[in-house]
Enzyme design. Structure first.
Site, mmCIF file in Angstrom:
data_model
loop_
_atom_site.group_PDB
_atom_site.id
_atom_site.type_symbol
_atom_site.label_atom_id
_atom_site.label_comp_id
_atom_site.label_asym_id
_atom_site.label_seq_id
_atom_site.Cartn_x
_atom_site.Cartn_y
_atom_site.Cartn_z
ATOM 1 N N CYS A 80 0.860 -1.180 0.000
ATOM 2 C CA CYS A 80 0.000 0.000 0.000
ATOM 3 C C CYS A 80 0.896 1.229 0.000
ATOM 4 O O CYS A 80 1.675 1.429 0.944
ATOM 5 C CB CYS A 80 -0.868 -0.027 1.262
ATOM 6 S SG CYS A 80 -1.855 1.460 1.492
ATOM 7 N N CYS A 194 -0.793 3.599 -6.541
ATOM 8 C CA CYS A 194 -1.703 3.016 -5.557
ATOM 9 C C CYS A 194 -1.886 1.585 -6.025
ATOM 10 O O CYS A 194 -2.117 1.346 -7.221
ATOM 11 C CB CYS A 194 -3.041 3.750 -5.554
ATOM 12 S SG CYS A 194 -4.320 2.892 -4.612
HETATM 13 N N1 DGL Z 1 -4.021 0.522 -2.002
HETATM 14 C C1 DGL Z 1 -3.632 1.679 -1.268
HETATM 15 C C2 DGL Z 1 -2.406 2.334 -1.882
HETATM 16 O O1 DGL Z 1 -1.583 1.681 -2.504
HETATM 17 C C3 DGL Z 1 -4.614 2.720 -0.828
HETATM 18 C C4 DGL Z 1 -6.073 2.581 -0.943
HETATM 19 C C5 DGL Z 1 -6.823 3.333 0.176
HETATM 20 O O2 DGL Z 1 -7.034 4.549 0.045
HETATM 21 O O3 DGL Z 1 -7.128 2.694 1.161
HETATM 22 O O4 DGL Z 1 -2.194 3.505 -1.724
#
Ligand code: DGL
Length: 272
Positions: A80, A194
């Protein structure tokens, strides 16, 4: 911190707020098809991209304590960008496992871009982070970086993974700032910063001319995991993966067929 060479079957924990980390699971599975994974979604606190910094650091700390008390974990992949660009120093100083973070692929994008006009598509939190600004200053000092932060796109990726069809009309307005930018038509690299966004790669791809490369960190992360594992050999059989969610909900139940496509058939709820 290194991995014990005596542990024959290390467990790799792949962590995200939602389903985005599954794009990283996919990359890891391409290189390590027999390694057991624990996929964790902190769905009780999803989305991360709209949360304040202090509350996110203390949330991630609490979730990781609970996870490492509950499961034997040998490598932690923070799949993430929103969490990594904020919490890596904290996690690295509080947990003994090797920590692999996922951060925006600014460096490869700057290396590949001929025009030095680069798009950055991430959560609102990631585009605002000092960590991200430092990455740009360090690796793309001569580039024009057009940043777009969207939580809506994160939600669309969640919907797609649950079987919903995502249309151009839903995606296009989110990307409009790239097209409205004075140098937007010179952009030749777009960083998907993301982990949810590679799940929408096909839908994003058709919005941009063919010469715009979509770049993410997934493959590099998988390579890092491979190097941490060294030359360990794994039994060539389907590994027992596990998915862990921090809250039971109908959305979790709805995800089971998709998790099965990643070879994940076991599910735990660990409330934090
Ligand atoms: N998948 C997450 C990232 O790589 C974020 C998604 C969220 O906002 O929870 O930033």
């Amino acid at each position: 911190m290194s991995l014990s060479p005596t542990n024959p079957s290390p467990r790799i924990l792949v962590f995200d707020s939602g389903v985005g980390g599954l794009s990283i699971v996919h990359e890891i599975q391409q290189k390590l098809p027999f390694v057991p994974l624990i996929y964790v979604s902190d769905n009780a606190f999803f989305p991360y991209g709209t949360k304040g910094e202090a509350e996110l650091i203390s949330r991630v700390d609490a979730v990781f304590h609970k996870l490492t008390e509950t499961y034997a974990v040998d490598i932690i992949v923070v799949a993430c960008n929103t969490a990594s660009t904020l919490t890596l120093p904290h996690i690295r100083s509080h947990f003994s496992q090797p920590i692999v973070g996922v951060v925006p692929a600014i460096k490869p994008a700057a290396a590949q871009s001929k025009s030095q006009v680069i798009g950055l598509l991430a959560t609102p939190a990631t585009v605002a982070r000092p960590y991200t600004h430092n990455l740009i200053r360090e690796h793309a000092p001569n580039a024009d970086v057009i940043s777009v932060g969207s939580s809506e796109l994160v939600q669309l990726a969640e919907k797609k993974l649950r079987g919903e069809k995502i249309s151009s009309q839903q995606i296009r307005p989110i990307l409009q700032p790239f097209f409205d930018h004075p140098r937007g038509d010179e952009m030749d690299a777009l960083v998907l910063a993301c982990t949810h966004f590679p799940l929408l790669r096909d839908e994003l791809r058709i919005q941009f001319p063919a010469h715009v490369q979509l770049i993410d960190s997934g493959e590099a992360i998988a390579r890092r995991v491979v190097s941490l594992l060294g030359d360990r050999k794994f039994a060539e059989q389907a590994p027992e993966h596990l998915a862990v969610f921090t809250k039971a909900s109908p959305a979790v139940t709805a995800l089971q067929p998709q998790l099965a496509q990643f070879g994940i058939h076991n599910l735990d709820i660990l409330e934090v």
